[in-house]
Design an enzyme around this catalytic site. Structure first.
Site, PDB file in Angstrom:
ATOM      1  N   HIS A   1      -0.912  30.124  26.388  1.00 51.97           N
ATOM      2  CA  HIS A   1       0.470  30.546  26.102  1.00 51.97           C
ATOM      3  C   HIS A   1       0.511  31.571  24.969  1.00 51.97           C
ATOM      4  CE1 HIS A   1       3.107  27.394  28.283  1.00 51.97           C
ATOM      5  NE2 HIS A   1       1.963  27.575  28.927  1.00 51.97           N
ATOM      6  N   ASN A  47       7.472  26.223  26.253  1.00 52.07           N
ATOM      7  CA  ASN A  47       6.666  25.819  25.087  1.00 52.07           C
ATOM      8  C   ASN A  47       7.156  24.538  24.420  1.00 52.07           C
ATOM      9  OD1 ASN A  47       4.773  27.884  25.228  1.00 52.07           O
ATOM     10  ND2 ASN A  47       6.041  29.297  24.046  1.00 52.07           N
TER      11      ASN A  47
END
Length: 328
Positions: free
Chosen positions: A70, A98
């Site tokens: 990420h 997230n």
């Protein structure tokens, strides 16, 4: 008008080339043993501290690997995923993809240990890359040498996380585009998807496949109907809290089982099933499934090194953060 459009297309192409060349030249600034003189014990300190956590909670390996992924897909591997939101701006951490990230406390503990030994030397971005590698190798996955020298970025924006992170609902066309923009190949897409051999997912990342795939209360025809029955026993339509193993039975161990599952149409996400919709990615799935992952470990190591070079800051760019969650 046609001339104007041609000029615009030409200028856009030039801009893309400039950005790619810039990314590649920055990646050349990374090297093995980067901290050999400035912080010789950095890698051993990071490994030792990471082991303290993984030995007690091996399930942390999956989110720590995901954190590196990420980080690299938004602004490049610059530690921007670690930054907290400020009064004026929401950071990547606040983006829905997230919100389920875990393991920030591990990164903080590692950073503290490294700062004690060598203040202001080792970047948070390099720590994220090394912790991901160490976590995977500690749960019987491959080990790879990590070229170092990344610097930390100063910008983290929620909107960029939405725009750049591949969704579990993505089809093969979208996935191919998102990986290509980062300079990653179709093979990298198939290989890195294999990271789903560890970890868990909340039901709401895939319940549409079980209950309402096209908005008519139907199931996803690309998923094994027997597996759908099993998943329905665990996940009700509005369930947002239950966790399901991505690789049932060995979700704590880094192995090749993921590809066997995808081959049997038992990949949990649409993005997993999508690998069967392209000839090259499908061939890779079948190869690993039929050979018990003969090349998966080596391939994963290579793709992780490649991903770890995406959009890095080097030299005098960015900074070395004192605390990973805030800019200096």
């Amino acid at each position: 008008m046609a001339t104007g459009q041609k000029l615009l297309s030409f200028l856009l192409l030039q801009l893309i080339l400039v950005l790619l060349v810039s990314d590649l030249s920055n990646a050349e600034g990374l090297k093995l043993g980067y901290y050999y003189k400035t912080c010789p014990k950095a890698e051993s300190i990071i490994r030792k501290t990471t082991y303290r956590f993984i030995s007690r909670a091996p399930t942390l390996a999956a989110p720590l690997l995901r954190m590196h992924f990420h980080d690299c897909f938004v602004r490049g591997c610059d530690g921007s995923v670690l930054l907290n939101s400020t009064k004026n701006s929401q950071s990547e951490k606040a983006a829905i993809p997230n919100l389920s990230l875990r393991g920030f406390h591990v990164i903080d503990a590692v950073k503290s240990a490294v700062e004690e030994a060598c203040p202001g030397v080792v970047s948070c971005a390099d720590i994220v890359a090394l912790v991901a590698r160490d976590s995977v190798s500690m749960i019987y996955g491959p080990f790879w040498e990590v070229p170092l020298g990344r610097r930390d970025g100063r910008v983290s924006l929620l909107s960029e996380a939405f725009a750049n992170l591949p969704s579990p609902f993505a089809n093969i066309t979208t996935l191919k585009q998102m990986f290509a923009v980062k300079g990653l190949s179709l093979k990298d897409l198939a290989v890195l998807s294999g990271g789903h051999t560890i970890g868990t997912s909340h039901c709401n990342a895939f319940t549409n496949r079980l209950y309402n795939f096209t908005g008519k209360g139907d199931t996803d025809p690309s998923m094994d109907p027997n597996y759908i029955v099993k998943l329905k026993q665990k996940c009700k339509p509005a369930d947002t809290t239950t966790l399901v193993e991505m690789d049932p039975g060995s979700f704590k161990t880094f192995d090749e089982d993921y590809f066997t599952l995808v081959d049997k149409r038992r990949g949990l996400f649409q993005s997993d099933a999508a690998l069967l919709n392209d000839e090259e990615t499908k061939a890779y799935v079948i190869l690993q499934s039929s050979t018990h992952g003969a090349t998966f470990g080596k391939d994963f190591a290579e793709s992780m090194v490649k991903m770890g070079r995406v959009g890095v800051l080097t030299g005098h760019q960015g900074e070395i953060r004192k605390h990973c969650a805030v800019v200096n």
